[in-house]
Design an enzyme around this catalytic site. Structure first.
Site, short mmCIF file in Angstrom:
data_model
loop_
_atom_site.label_atom_id
_atom_site.label_comp_id
_atom_site.label_asym_id
_atom_site.label_seq_id
_atom_site.Cartn_x
_atom_site.Cartn_y
_atom_site.Cartn_z
N ASP A 1 -4.24 -4.07 7.01
CA ASP A 1 -5.42 -4.82 7.41
C ASP A 1 -5.52 -6.16 6.68
O ASP A 1 -5.88 -7.18 7.27
CB ASP A 1 -6.69 -4.00 7.11
CG ASP A 1 -6.79 -2.77 8.00
OD1 ASP A 1 -5.82 -2.48 8.72
OD2 ASP A 1 -7.83 -2.11 7.97
N CYS B 1 -2.35 3.11 3.19
CA CYS B 1 -3.25 2.06 3.67
C CYS B 1 -4.31 2.66 4.60
O CYS B 1 -4.25 3.82 5.00
CB CYS B 1 -2.46 0.96 4.36
SG CYS B 1 -1.42 1.55 5.70
N ASP B 2 -5.27 1.81 4.98
CA ASP B 2 -6.54 2.27 5.54
C ASP B 2 -6.43 3.26 6.70
O ASP B 2 -7.09 4.29 6.71
CB ASP B 2 -7.35 1.08 6.02
CG ASP B 2 -7.86 0.21 4.88
OD1 ASP B 2 -7.52 0.50 3.73
OD2 ASP B 2 -8.60 -0.75 5.16
N LYS B 3 -5.64 2.94 7.72
CA LYS B 3 -5.63 3.78 8.92
C LYS B 3 -4.69 4.97 8.79
O LYS B 3 -4.80 5.94 9.54
CB LYS B 3 -5.24 2.95 10.15
CG LYS B 3 -6.10 1.73 10.36
CD LYS B 3 -7.58 2.05 10.33
CE LYS B 3 -8.43 0.80 10.29
NZ LYS B 3 -8.30 0.01 9.05
N GLU C 1 -11.48 -6.00 12.04
CA GLU C 1 -12.37 -6.17 10.90
C GLU C 1 -12.74 -7.64 10.75
O GLU C 1 -11.88 -8.52 10.88
CB GLU C 1 -11.70 -5.70 9.61
CG GLU C 1 -11.47 -4.21 9.56
CD GLU C 1 -10.81 -3.77 8.27
OE1 GLU C 1 -10.80 -2.54 8.02
OE2 GLU C 1 -10.31 -4.61 7.51
N CYS D 1 0.81 -1.23 0.00
CA CYS D 1 0.00 0.00 0.00
C CYS D 1 0.83 1.27 0.00
O CYS D 1 0.46 2.27 -0.62
CB CYS D 1 -0.92 0.00 1.21
SG CYS D 1 -1.76 -1.55 1.52
N SER E 1 -14.01 -4.57 6.87
CA SER E 1 -13.19 -4.03 5.80
C SER E 1 -14.07 -3.27 4.82
O SER E 1 -15.25 -3.59 4.65
CB SER E 1 -12.48 -5.17 5.08
OG SER E 1 -11.99 -4.75 3.83
N CYS F 1 -5.68 -0.96 -1.71
CA CYS F 1 -6.72 -1.85 -2.28
C CYS F 1 -7.63 -1.10 -3.24
O CYS F 1 -8.08 0.00 -2.97
CB CYS F 1 -7.52 -2.48 -1.17
SG CYS F 1 -6.55 -3.50 -0.06
#
Length: 568
Positions: free
Chosen positions: A84, A125-127, A454, A52, A480, A204
């Site tokens: 994640d 990435c996500d966070k 998640e 990511c 997710s 993603c």
């Protein structure tokens, strides 16, 4: 009054008493001329454990080039990240949401300690994305955030596989696990998805959490419109990085700070963008947390109110057809914005880091002729937004359901209760989940987990096993952005705080009513109270270290799972 571009760093380097500071900086390669210029942080999340953020070093260099070209001195800052997808379904996933606070805390700490005049944050990435936006609100020094971009989609190499006609994303890797365990694909087809789902660097590739938050922060005004849309390996990504470096210097000279740009109406714009694109349930957590750090009042009811008035216009994975790079090719978030402005659903006069209003930014966007990703009004995919907030006897403090792509509005079924994600996953593998069941995953909340994992391993297994249309799932954990199905998360109070979900037993009839925004169990108040009277809190899973500290500090999901509210 003229804004001093060295408003923070001047006391750090000027005068005889600061000789030690200057000497240390010279040892790191900086010159007197460098220290006489504004000090600009470039904070990123390069880490060698995931795809990511793999392009962050390159992007940081281009941001720094832009800063130098515009007369500033850049200082590179690196922090941590948790992936994640890699950690899902394991104990490691408990660190993911925790990392949001640690990332924001670490960048804030360096910026305050080294008295930076301005900052550009780079996330992937996500966070990392909400963390790098949250810190802008905390510091309130001139700054902006840049998303490092989406991964490209993969291609299946097995022509007879059930995945053959899909543009592969991480979602397909999750669902292939369930399909393999259910005997719907063979070992070669399974390995093929694993080998090709994630072809290169980037986050993603659907409207999962990373792309949801990247588009939301463009609508919020913290990223220039269009910059975040550019995929990770697109040649234009380094160009927008360079422009970000130049832009932060412009913001600094004008004294424009994040809190001077962002207000409650800005957050309503961001939420509207999430709803129109069928975005991730995690957007609720992250926008609540960001609003907290910007000092803006925001509540669960704001999300539901905006969802009810906002149609879904972007046909995006995980529930739809297209990937994030395809949305970029269609014209990006500006085209979604055009639809929303035309319908009167945005506040177009709100300011952005570009110096233009959101409406002006949107007007500059160009729609690709013939594109099919973003629908015009009259052809919207769903009349209401992609998320809804439910309450009821099982969630008096609220919970979140993703309804984009969902046809079913009501589900009634017997509870199948699990006290961890692992228990639930093994039940699916063993064939113990039946059509009509309501899977209950508890003790996975911010405190009980700790860390609010998640449940993607479970939801992917449900889909892969062919149960996605008939099985519901409720949890005090979260999902997710790649999740699809009739699933509800963020239940408040969580089981570890003696929430009603802790009282459930196998077979209890559970009713989910999306239209009426209800999540209930068909038990009387007295029955729930009697069960909870005999409930005992489980022992903390961690008693020392970062996860123990997090469990002691974290708030509930309905206020964003932040860690700096007054002590309980």
């Amino acid at each position: 009054m003229t804004f001093d571009p060295r408003h923070k760093s001047r006391p750090l380097f000027e005068g005889p008493d600061r000789a030690v500071a200057r000497a240390m900086m010279k040892a790191a390669g900086f010159t007197d001329d460098d220290m006489a210029k504004p000090q600009i942080g470039v904070a990123h999340c390069w880490i060698g454990t995931m795809p990511c953020n793999l392009n962050h070093r390159e992007l940081a260099q281009r941001v720094m080039d832009g800063i130098r070209a515009a007369g500033g001195t850049p200082l590179e800052i690196n922090t941590v990240a948790i992936n994640d997808g890699i950690t899902t379904g394991t104990e490691g996933m408990k660190t993911s949401l925790v990392s949001r606070e640690i990332i924001a805390d670490s960048v804030e700490m360096v910026a305050r300690g080294h008295m930076l005049d301005a900052i550009v944050t780079i996330s992937g990435c996500d966070k990392t994305i909400p963390a790098m936006a949250m810190v802008l609100g905390r510091l309130d020094i001139p700054g902006l955030t840049l998303y490092s971009g989406s991964i490209a989609s993969g291609r299946c190499h097995k022509p007879n596989s059930m995945f053959a006609d899909r543009k592969l994303t991480i979602q397909d890797a999750y669902e292939s696990i369930g399909a393999f365990n259910a005997g719907r694909i063979n070992a070669e087809e399974f390995k093929d998805v694993e080998d090709h789902a994630c072809p290169a660097a980037g986050a993603c590739g659907g409207q999962f959490t990373a792309n949801t938050m990247a588009t939301a922060y463009a609508m919020l005004g913290l990223s220039p419109m269009g910059f975040n849309d550019v995929p990770a390996l697109h040649p234009g990504k380094v160009d927008v990085a360079f422009e970000s470096g130049k832009l932060v210097m412009d913001l600094l000279r004008k004294g424009v700070t994040p809190r001077s740009l962002v207000n409650r109406r800005s957050f309503e714009n961001a939420i509207t963008g999430v709803m129109a694109t069928g975005g991730s349930t995690n957007a609720v957590l992250h926008l609540l947390a960001t609003a907290h750090d910007f000092g803006v009042e925001l509540s669960l009811e704001d999300f539901d109110r905006i969802s009810r008035r906002t149609p879904v216009v972007a046909d995006m994975r995980p529930w739809g057809t297209y990937t994030a790079p395809e949305m970029f090719e269609a014209g990006g978030m500006a085209v979604v914005g055009k639809r929303l402005v035309q319908a009167g659903l945005l506040h177009p006069e709100e300011k952005t880091v570009s110096g233009r209003t959101l409406g002006e930014e949107i007007a500059l966007g160009e729609e690709t002729p013939g594109q099919d990703v973003i629908k015009p009004f009259g052809q919207e995919l769903k009349p209401e937004g992609g998320l809804a907030i439910l309450r009821g006897t099982l969630a008096p403090g609220g919970c979140v359901i993703k309804v984009s792509g969902q046809k079913k509005a009501v589900h009634r079924g017997p509870a199948k209760v699990f006290n961890s994600e692992e228990e639930a996953f093994h039940a699916i593998k063993a064939g113990r989940i039946q059509h009509g069941d309501v899977m209950v995953l508890r003790y996975e909340g911010p405190i009980g987990g700790p860390g609010m994992r998640e449940m993607q391993l479970v939801t992917g297994a449900i889909q892969g096993a062919g149960l996605g249309e008939t099985v519901a799932l409720i949890t005090d954990g979260r999902f997710s952005g790649a999740t699809r199905g009739f699933v509800i998360g963020h239940i408040v109070p969580e089981a570890a705080e003696r929430g009603p979900i802790a009282a459930l037993q196998d077979g209890d009839p559970i009713v989910i009513d999306v239209e009426n925004r209800r999540l209930d169990v068909e038990l009387t108040e007295a029955q729930i109270g009697e069960r909870l009277a005999n409930w005992q809190a489980p022992a903390p899973r961690y008693t020392t270290g970062v996860l123990a500290k997090y469990a002691r500090l974290v708030s509930n999901a309905s206020v964003g799972a932040v860690t700096d509210l007054p002590k309980r």
